[in-house]
Write an enzyme that holds these catalytic residues in place. Structure first.
Site, PDB file in Angstrom:
ATOM      1  N   CYS A 159     -10.374  32.322 -85.679  1.00 51.62           N
ATOM      2  CA  CYS A 159      -9.999  31.637 -84.559  1.00 51.62           C
ATOM      3  C   CYS A 159     -10.918  30.205 -84.338  1.00 51.62           C
ATOM      4  CB  CYS A 159      -9.764  32.285 -83.218  1.00 51.62           C
ATOM      5  SG  CYS A 159      -8.677  33.690 -83.544  1.00 51.62           S
ATOM      6  N   ARG A 183      -9.104  26.372 -88.473  1.00 49.00           N
ATOM      7  CA  ARG A 183      -9.743  27.497 -88.477  1.00 49.00           C
ATOM      8  C   ARG A 183      -8.438  28.691 -87.733  1.00 49.00           C
ATOM      9  NH1 ARG A 183     -15.227  28.006 -88.096  1.00 49.00           N
ATOM     10  NH2 ARG A 183     -15.013  30.009 -87.024  1.00 49.00           N
ATOM     11  N   TRP A 238      -5.606  32.518 -84.767  1.00 54.23           N
ATOM     12  CA  TRP A 238      -5.174  33.148 -86.140  1.00 54.23           C
ATOM     13  C   TRP A 238      -5.053  34.615 -85.589  1.00 54.23           C
ATOM     14  CZ3 TRP A 238      -6.937  36.486 -89.977  1.00 54.23           C
ATOM     15  CH2 TRP A 238      -6.110  36.552 -91.274  1.00 54.23           C
ATOM     16  N   ASN A 267     -13.361  35.152 -80.498  1.00 53.16           N
ATOM     17  CA  ASN A 267     -13.033  34.929 -81.957  1.00 53.16           C
ATOM     18  C   ASN A 267     -13.499  36.129 -82.556  1.00 53.16           C
ATOM     19  OD1 ASN A 267     -12.506  34.239 -84.687  1.00 53.16           O
ATOM     20  ND2 ASN A 267     -14.417  32.950 -84.812  1.00 53.16           N
ATOM     21  N   GLY A 268     -12.973  36.831 -83.400  1.00 50.04           N
ATOM     22  CA  GLY A 268     -13.386  38.203 -83.834  1.00 50.04           C
ATOM     23  C   GLY A 268     -12.511  39.435 -84.031  1.00 50.04           C
ATOM     24  N   GLU A 319      -7.783  30.372-110.671  1.00 47.80           N
ATOM     25  CA  GLU A 319      -7.857  29.425-109.239  1.00 47.80           C
ATOM     26  C   GLU A 319      -6.712  28.593-109.072  1.00 47.80           C
ATOM     27  OE1 GLU A 319      -9.338  29.225-106.689  1.00 47.80           O
ATOM     28  OE2 GLU A 319      -9.146  27.128-106.009  1.00 47.80           O
ATOM     29  N   LYS A 327      -4.296  28.431-105.722  1.00 46.35           N
ATOM     30  CA  LYS A 327      -4.198  27.047-104.977  1.00 46.35           C
ATOM     31  C   LYS A 327      -2.662  26.809-104.917  1.00 46.35           C
ATOM     32  CE  LYS A 327      -7.206  25.605-103.514  1.00 46.35           C
ATOM     33  NZ  LYS A 327      -8.068  26.753-103.673  1.00 46.35           N
ATOM     34  N   GLU A 373      -1.019  29.311-102.219  1.00 41.66           N
ATOM     35  CA  GLU A 373      -1.498  29.464-100.837  1.00 41.66           C
ATOM     36  C   GLU A 373      -0.665  28.014-100.096  1.00 41.66           C
ATOM     37  OE1 GLU A 373      -5.594  28.875 -99.869  1.00 41.66           O
ATOM     38  OE2 GLU A 373      -6.109  28.262-101.753  1.00 41.66           O
ATOM     39  N   HIS A 392       2.381  41.109-123.900  1.00 33.33           N
ATOM     40  CA  HIS A 392       2.308  42.710-123.668  1.00 33.33           C
ATOM     41  C   HIS A 392       2.975  43.088-122.567  1.00 33.33           C
ATOM     42  CE1 HIS A 392      -0.626  43.185-126.987  1.00 33.33           C
ATOM     43  NE2 HIS A 392      -1.151  42.197-126.531  1.00 33.33           N
ATOM     44  N   LYS A 418      -9.263  28.752 -92.266  1.00 28.38           N
ATOM     45  CA  LYS A 418     -10.057  28.368 -93.258  1.00 28.38           C
ATOM     46  C   LYS A 418     -11.220  29.193 -93.645  1.00 28.38           C
ATOM     47  CE  LYS A 418     -12.128  25.129 -95.791  1.00 28.38           C
ATOM     48  NZ  LYS A 418     -11.556  25.029 -97.099  1.00 28.38           N
TER      49      LYS A 418
END
Ligand code: AGP
Length: 604
Positions: free
Chosen positions: A2, A27, A74, A98-99, A477, A481, A484, A500, A599
């Site tokens: 957050c 965030r 979040w 936050n946490g 990567e 990308k 997300e 295979h 983030k």
């Protein structure tokens, strides 16, 4: 994860807090809220949705207050609802958090708090606990509370009978603070502070911070006053703004040439890699017989590129570990293991805890971090800061390529100090690395051609990225990308492995992005492309070919500049970032703030 902010001073607090929340929104953005301290009481406004929703909610409330706290959420505990949004008020206490409080349920029963609670969150339990402990002495109540809390927290707290004053305390979750002529401000990171002060300090863990309009006092849990070390911001707010781009992500993609220059040039002396100014002792390289790379997400993918290069050039075994797995696998580590940690934010808790485990087992830790003074940087034995500037888009781009560049520098330094690579070969390698920004600039010129690919991908349900060797590491990567930010499912596959089993998923028009930049396996990849083409795939070929010999093997060709095999990564990375970006944009999505993401993930 957050975003939190608190302000108290001689200016109206509301807009300072809401503007700060807008800066911190990357965030976490499920909901937002504010508590203003006015007329000896709190006025709390909070709701689901983004900060602009909160701003509208407050428009009709011309609350005149010079002190307040704000939060962007979040969700971790409890759904995305107005009730679960922060701030949380309980009796004389209001707070933002936050946490994650890991023992919140136990605290509810131990202190009979359930009657005080209306939300599903762990954070409200902290407010109820503080209200229970509070008898007029805030420091005493805070000390008592943090003694029973377990987990990560960054808390900003106001007590109803102590006007215009904010208290704060943290453990693991980040907070920075600054006092300036207009008052005192505290926030999750610098993006919310930088308008007010270039000087700040990192809030020390388990210290009680008291913010008033005249000063910020810091004391340890024994009540001893502490003078925190002041730091100076090393970038300006324009770098944390869009600068005319539609999204931060596109801006940050185009910032990569400078980000790489700023990261590598200070570490190249006479064409040789040099970490003197970083204080990295060569002994840590000379002694290493094995390297563990630990990170999450994109940072981990940068580590995989580093693995590929180090093993190929130096013949030193490199294990790349998912941080959240590393922590629980009782990893094989000894004094001759070098642990390299990568993290853009420097606050990813899985990576941080993995770092601590590696140190406990005797390994030296070298971290590659973008945020100066972040927790991971402070916990490491050595730090190589990447100078990419603030990365605001949730999807990491410039941080990835500067991490790759840093891994290339480390590979060159290890090879040189161990005498595995000659001085002349090292100089040649470094001169090639210095051309990475130009390679990216050259590739970016083709952005519009790449944009057209998005039209074929945006309607896809599955997309495949295939490659061999270095290209396979890039495919990992690329898939992340695309997933997300466009929500199109994507999978990276070693090109030789597809047949295979997974080739069963290749059907008419399924997009396959085939990376064929590695000359030693080029012919093999072309064969793999023919296999998917024969089954109807829509193939995008990424290669150095001036012209594709057999146009039938692909529907689209994206050419990258002709460079030595190890250095195609920089061009390929940009192409894959742009494919993801344009697909998300074509779908009309919020590219910078994809759903469900944040983030920096400071929860486990
Ligand atoms: C990358 O696009 C993602 N946002 C995510 O995978 C990120 O790389 C990961 O969470 C690690 O973050 P860090 O680099 O800040 O530690």
């Amino acid at each position: 994860m957050c975003g939190i902010i608190g302000f108290t001073g001689n200016k109206p607090a509301k807009d300072i807090i809401i503007d700060g929340l807008a800066r911190l929104e990357y965030r976490g953005y499920d909901s937002a809220g504010i508590a203003l301290f006015a007329d000896h009481d709190f006025s709390v406004r909070k709701r689901t949705g983004k900060v602009e929703e909160l701003r509208k909610l407050c428009l009709s409330d011309p609350i005149d207050a010079n002190c307040g706290i704000g939060h962007t959420r979040w969700a971790t505990h409890g759904g995305v609802t107005d009730v679960n949004a922060h701030p949380h008020r309980c009796g004389q206490v209001v707070l933002i958090h936050n946490g994650i409080i890991e023992n919140y349920k136990q605290l509810v029963s131990e202190y009979a708090l359930s009657d005080k609670l209306v939300s599903e969150t762990d954070s409200e339990v902290v407010a109820a606990l503080l209200d229970t402990f509070y008898e007029g002495d805030p420091e005493k109540a805070i000390k008592k509370a943090v003694n029973v809390l377990s987990g990560a927290f960054a808390l900003c707290i106001m007590f109803q009978d102590i006007p215009d004053t904010i208290y704060a305390i943290r453990n693991v979750s980040p907070m920075v603070a600054a006092h300036f002529d207009g008052g005192s401000i505290i926030a999750s990171d610098l993006t919310a502070l930088i308008d007010f002060s270039k000087e700040y300090f990192v809030v020390p863990e388990y210290h009680i911070i008291k913010l008033t309009k005249d000063a910020i006092d810091v004391c340890d849990l024994k009540g001893k006053a502490v003078q925190p070390q002041l730091l100076t911001v090393n970038w300006d707010i324009t770098s944390a703004q869009k600068g005319g781009y539609p999204f931060f992500m596109l801006k940050e993609i185009f910032e990569q040439p400078d980000a790489i220059r700023n990261t590598i040039m200070p570490r190249i002396m006479n064409e040789l890699p040099d970490f003197t100014d970083d204080g990295v002792d060569d002994e840590v390289f000379k002694n290493c017989k094995q390297i563990n790379v630990v990170a999450c997400g994109t940072a981990m993918h940068a580590g995989i590129v580093g693995k590929h290069l180090i093993e190929k050039r130096l013949r030193i075994p490199v294990n790349v570990e998912i941080a959240s797995e590393f922590r629980y696998k009782d990893p094989i580590i000894d004094e001759q293991t070098l642990t390299i940690v990568l993290s853009q934010s420097g606050e990813t808790i899985d990576t941080l805890e993995a770092l601590k485990l590696a140190k406990k087992k005797g390994s030296k830790v070298l971290s590659i971090v973008n945020v100066k003074g972040s927790t991971i940087a402070r916990e490491s034995d050595y730090v190589l800061y990447t100078h990419a500037g603030p990365e605001i888009a949730v999807a990491s781009t410039k941080a990835y390529t500067v991490q790759v560049a840093a891994m290339y520098l480390i590979c060159a330094r290890i090879g040189y100090v161990k005498g595995i690579i000659s001085e002349s070969d090292t100089r040649h390698f470094i001169s090639r690395l210095q051309s990475a920004p130009n390679i990216i600039e050259e590739t970016l010129k083709d952005a519009n051609n790449i944009k057209r690919i998005a039209n074929h991908i945006k309607m896809a349900t599955d997309t495949f990225y295939i490659g061999r060797g270095l290209d396979y590491t890039m495919a990992l990567e690329a898939a992340l990308k695309l997933k997300e930010i466009s929500y199109v499912h994507a999978e990276a596959y070693a090109a030789g492995e597809l047949k295979h089993g997974t080739i069963a998923l290749i059907a008419e028009n399924v997009p396959v992005i085939a990376l064929a930049t590695q000359e030693d396996v080029y012919a093999k990849v072309i064969s793999n492309i023919r296999e998917v083409k024969a089954r109807g795939a829509y193939v995008v070929l990424v290669s150095m070919d001036e012209k594709v010999e057999d146009p039938a093997i692909c529907d689209k060709h994206v050419r990258i500049p002709k460079v030595e095999p190890e250095f195609t990564a920089f061009a390929t990375a940009v192409i894959l970032q742009l494919i993801a970006y344009y697909t998300s944009e074509a779908k009309g999505l919020d590219v910078d703030k994809p759903r469900n993401l944040a983030k920096s993930v400071t929860v486990e």
